[in-house]
Design a protein around this motif. Sequence first.
Motif, PDB file in Angstrom:
ATOM      1  N   HIS A  85      92.163  78.030  63.128  1.00  0.00           N
ATOM      2  CA  HIS A  85      91.349  76.987  64.349  1.00  0.00           C
ATOM      3  C   HIS A  85      90.628  75.999  64.392  1.00  0.00           C
ATOM      4  O   HIS A  85      89.720  75.460  64.403  1.00  0.00           O
ATOM      5  CB  HIS A  85      89.736  78.838  64.793  1.00  0.00           C
ATOM      6  CG  HIS A  85      90.145  80.121  65.759  1.00  0.00           C
ATOM      7  ND1 HIS A  85      90.135  79.977  65.709  1.00  0.00           N
ATOM      8  CD2 HIS A  85      90.450  81.064  64.579  1.00  0.00           C
ATOM      9  CE1 HIS A  85      90.971  81.108  66.029  1.00  0.00           C
ATOM     10  NE2 HIS A  85      90.560  82.342  65.079  1.00  0.00           N
ATOM     11  N   PHE A  86      91.999  75.565  63.360  1.00  0.00           N
ATOM     12  CA  PHE A  86      91.190  73.331  63.114  1.00  0.00           C
ATOM     13  C   PHE A  86      90.689  73.291  62.522  1.00  0.00           C
ATOM     14  O   PHE A  86      90.379  72.552  61.304  1.00  0.00           O
ATOM     15  CB  PHE A  86      91.681  73.287  65.000  1.00  0.00           C
ATOM     16  CG  PHE A  86      91.715  74.139  65.838  1.00  0.00           C
ATOM     17  CD1 PHE A  86      93.096  74.389  65.695  1.00  0.00           C
ATOM     18  CD2 PHE A  86      91.211  74.092  66.588  1.00  0.00           C
ATOM     19  CE1 PHE A  86      94.270  74.813  66.993  1.00  0.00           C
ATOM     20  CE2 PHE A  86      91.922  74.834  68.368  1.00  0.00           C
ATOM     21  CZ  PHE A  86      93.089  75.252  68.278  1.00  0.00           C
TER      22      PHE A  86
ATOM     23  N   PRO B  43      83.367  68.272  64.210  1.00  0.00           N
ATOM     24  CA  PRO B  43      83.018  67.926  65.693  1.00  0.00           C
ATOM     25  C   PRO B  43      82.063  66.882  66.466  1.00  0.00           C
ATOM     26  O   PRO B  43      82.619  66.773  67.389  1.00  0.00           O
ATOM     27  CB  PRO B  43      82.225  69.180  66.389  1.00  0.00           C
ATOM     28  CG  PRO B  43      81.960  69.863  65.154  1.00  0.00           C
ATOM     29  CD  PRO B  43      82.962  70.191  63.919  1.00  0.00           C
TER      30      PRO B  43
ATOM     31  N   PRO C  10      86.836  65.497  68.824  1.00  0.00           N
ATOM     32  CA  PRO C  10      87.533  66.940  69.007  1.00  0.00           C
ATOM     33  C   PRO C  10      87.037  67.771  70.375  1.00  0.00           C
ATOM     34  O   PRO C  10      88.882  68.548  71.147  1.00  0.00           O
ATOM     35  CB  PRO C  10      86.976  67.903  67.608  1.00  0.00           C
ATOM     36  CG  PRO C  10      86.534  66.880  66.487  1.00  0.00           C
ATOM     37  CD  PRO C  10      86.109  65.736  67.589  1.00  0.00           C
ATOM     38  N   SER C  11      86.542  67.763  70.907  1.00  0.00           N
ATOM     39  CA  SER C  11      86.091  68.360  71.831  1.00  0.00           C
ATOM     40  C   SER C  11      87.419  67.891  73.047  1.00  0.00           C
ATOM     41  O   SER C  11      87.442  68.630  74.218  1.00  0.00           O
ATOM     42  CB  SER C  11      84.875  68.597  72.366  1.00  0.00           C
ATOM     43  OG  SER C  11      84.497  67.208  72.232  1.00  0.00           O
ATOM     44  N   GLN C  12      87.706  66.248  73.068  1.00  0.00           N
ATOM     45  CA  GLN C  12      88.103  66.030  74.164  1.00  0.00           C
ATOM     46  C   GLN C  12      89.468  65.935  73.842  1.00  0.00           C
ATOM     47  O   GLN C  12      90.438  65.813  74.870  1.00  0.00           O
ATOM     48  CB  GLN C  12      87.884  64.110  73.842  1.00  0.00           C
ATOM     49  CG  GLN C  12      86.707  64.568  74.456  1.00  0.00           C
ATOM     50  CD  GLN C  12      85.917  62.468  73.918  1.00  0.00           C
ATOM     51  OE1 GLN C  12      86.189  62.277  72.922  1.00  0.00           O
ATOM     52  NE2 GLN C  12      85.643  61.931  75.194  1.00  0.00           N
ATOM     53  N   LEU C  13      90.092  66.740  72.730  1.00  0.00           N
ATOM     54  CA  LEU C  13      91.558  66.941  73.182  1.00  0.00           C
ATOM     55  C   LEU C  13      91.901  68.122  72.954  1.00  0.00           C
ATOM     56  O   LEU C  13      90.665  69.218  73.197  1.00  0.00           O
ATOM     57  CB  LEU C  13      92.150  67.015  71.592  1.00  0.00           C
ATOM     58  CG  LEU C  13      91.726  65.602  70.312  1.00  0.00           C
ATOM     59  CD1 LEU C  13      91.792  65.649  69.288  1.00  0.00           C
ATOM     60  CD2 LEU C  13      91.648  64.238  71.598  1.00  0.00           C
TER      61      LEU C  13
ATOM     62  N   LYS D 123      94.693  68.884  68.371  1.00  0.00           N
ATOM     63  CA  LYS D 123      93.401  69.268  67.472  1.00  0.00           C
ATOM     64  C   LYS D 123      93.981  69.711  66.320  1.00  0.00           C
ATOM     65  O   LYS D 123      93.811  69.178  65.155  1.00  0.00           O
ATOM     66  CB  LYS D 123      92.682  70.012  68.163  1.00  0.00           C
ATOM     67  CG  LYS D 123      91.309  70.127  68.631  1.00  0.00           C
ATOM     68  CD  LYS D 123      90.741  71.563  69.203  1.00  0.00           C
ATOM     69  CE  LYS D 123      89.524  70.542  70.359  1.00  0.00           C
ATOM     70  NZ  LYS D 123      89.693  72.126  70.936  1.00  0.00           N
TER      71      LYS D 123
ATOM     72  N   ASN E 200      80.744  71.057  72.796  1.00  0.00           N
ATOM     73  CA  ASN E 200      81.432  71.834  71.529  1.00  0.00           C
ATOM     74  C   ASN E 200      81.448  73.360  71.601  1.00  0.00           C
ATOM     75  O   ASN E 200      83.302  73.524  70.925  1.00  0.00           O
ATOM     76  CB  ASN E 200      79.961  71.435  70.140  1.00  0.00           C
ATOM     77  CG  ASN E 200      79.803  70.249  69.447  1.00  0.00           C
ATOM     78  OD1 ASN E 200      80.933  69.822  70.080  1.00  0.00           O
ATOM     79  ND2 ASN E 200      79.055  70.201  68.975  1.00  0.00           N
TER      80      ASN E 200
ATOM     81  N   ALA F 275      83.194  74.119  74.292  1.00  0.00           N
ATOM     82  CA  ALA F 275      84.641  74.021  74.624  1.00  0.00           C
ATOM     83  C   ALA F 275      85.693  73.761  73.649  1.00  0.00           C
ATOM     84  O   ALA F 275      86.979  74.184  73.707  1.00  0.00           O
ATOM     85  CB  ALA F 275      84.260  73.031  75.888  1.00  0.00           C
ATOM     86  N   LEU F 276      85.448  73.547  72.478  1.00  0.00           N
ATOM     87  CA  LEU F 276      86.623  73.077  70.987  1.00  0.00           C
ATOM     88  C   LEU F 276      87.082  74.334  70.839  1.00  0.00           C
ATOM     89  O   LEU F 276      87.840  74.612  70.491  1.00  0.00           O
ATOM     90  CB  LEU F 276      85.675  72.499  70.490  1.00  0.00           C
ATOM     91  CG  LEU F 276      85.325  72.318  69.148  1.00  0.00           C
ATOM     92  CD1 LEU F 276      87.069  70.512  69.115  1.00  0.00           C
ATOM     93  CD2 LEU F 276      84.533  72.026  68.063  1.00  0.00           C
ATOM     94  N   ASN F 277      86.523  75.022  70.865  1.00  0.00           N
ATOM     95  CA  ASN F 277      86.910  76.777  70.168  1.00  0.00           C
ATOM     96  C   ASN F 277      87.485  77.581  71.414  1.00  0.00           C
ATOM     97  O   ASN F 277      87.218  78.571  71.197  1.00  0.00           O
ATOM     98  CB  ASN F 277      85.794  77.754  69.588  1.00  0.00           C
ATOM     99  CG  ASN F 277      85.375  76.305  68.893  1.00  0.00           C
ATOM    100  OD1 ASN F 277      86.162  75.888  67.629  1.00  0.00           O
ATOM    101  ND2 ASN F 277      84.103  76.193  67.742  1.00  0.00           N
TER     102      ASN F 277
END
Lengths: 256, 236
Positions: free
Chosen positions: A99-100, A104, A148-151, A156, B225, B227-229
């Motif tokens: 999960h990378f 963040p 990171p949230s923009q990728l 990521k 954040n 959205a990150l996951n």
Amino acid sequence: MTEPIVTFQNIHKSFGDVEVLKGINLDIKPAEKVAIIGPSGSGKTTIIRLLMTLEKPTSGDIIVDGKNLWKMDKNGKLVDANEKHLRQVRGDIGMVFQHFNLFPHMTILENCMTAPIHVKSEDKKTAKQRSIEMLEKVGLGDKLDNYPSQLSGGQKQRVAMARALVMRPKVMLFDEVTSALDPELVGEVLEVIRDIAKEGEMAMILVTHEMDFALDVADKVLFLDEGVIAEQGTASEVIEHSKNERLQSFLKRFRA
Amino acid sequence: MDNWSWEIFWDAFPVVLEGLGITVGLTFACYLFALIFGFVWTFLRRIPFKPLNWIVTWVMEFIRSTPPLVQLFFIYFAWPMVPVVGMTLSPFASAVLGLGLHFSTYIGEVYRSGIEGVEKGQWEASRALNFSTSQKWLKVILPQAIPPTIPMLGNYLIIMFKEVPLASTIGVVGILHMANSYGAQYWAYLEPLTIVAILFLVLSYPSAILISKLEKRMNRRFNKNEALNSSKGATT
């Protein structure tokens, strides 16, 4: 005969009453690429988590570059390693997660350069320079100041690889790095791993479900089943020519 | 409203207002104490030693389950009579200690929720990159744990502001105390106590709005954040 960079000696690991690893013996040579395959719950991820010191073995020894990972010498006796000892030994190991686990609150560039600066005490300029080069190498030179949230997931995961590579580990661990990705993004991540593998110097342990990829990249494949190494050999021996029935029925599900 | 007198209202207003500095000052002093002591609780609970954690949890539970008014009385009136460790504190210091300690147990919970809100993967990544314990906390955990707690911490500031008048019972001369003395002196309670209510409203309502705005902003950030996951949710 070269000394192995990583050795597992009769490693057992239990979570409560469940024994996940039942005596793992394993030698990994420097620069060797090892793929670990097997059904879920077979303990594959646990093997690399023990090596990254995210889990502690119940018994047995793990030797990294000649040093015992989980035990240290104190007045001539072997005792459980303290945090300082763990830090010294695991400095040679890097890991990429399913999960990378990118940070963040940091930009892509900061994600990569924080550890070299603070852990390896590199000067800021060098660390920045090397981080940028590494991010360019994984094809993200234009995203340095993004968060990171923009990728996308694939991007990521490539950042996560650059972040681990900048630390110049001798052993790199990949924990099902494509499992959390949308199918169309898997290719770009595998491509980067192939490139890293070609460069050669680093040992790599890959827990994976991508059989074609394992066949292509790995020098050695281990089939883990119910906590033991049930089959091992070259990629073609294990994936294409094995007689092991459980392995064959496991592989059949990937060829469908 | 035969009994209402604007004359008294305007006469009492500056008198009550004189106590505002003390009320606001006490609020911030208690809050600062609670912020610092909340950290102490959180720290003690994270030490991997079971008996200590057990004791700390019960002390916190005890403090939280006792009324703050009883704690104030105990510190101001009873503590001086305790042998050996007993000491006399000023009303203001007693209030800071009593209310600060009481709220520190709640603040400690807020810190804990912030820390527990940081994903397990972040701790593991810190380990994989070989951060030291202090680097892990300063670079990775706290920068993610603190922002989501800011709205909650703000709420406790307002709640505390409204609890501070309790201190008038042990003689801290805040706005409630001033209003009471005015009332006793002129036998007019309606106007000065109305002033007290207005002052509390005027100060806490805008703060509440400010905090809810802050909360919305934090939520937006948190969702970003999330959205990150998103890919994680799809597979597990």
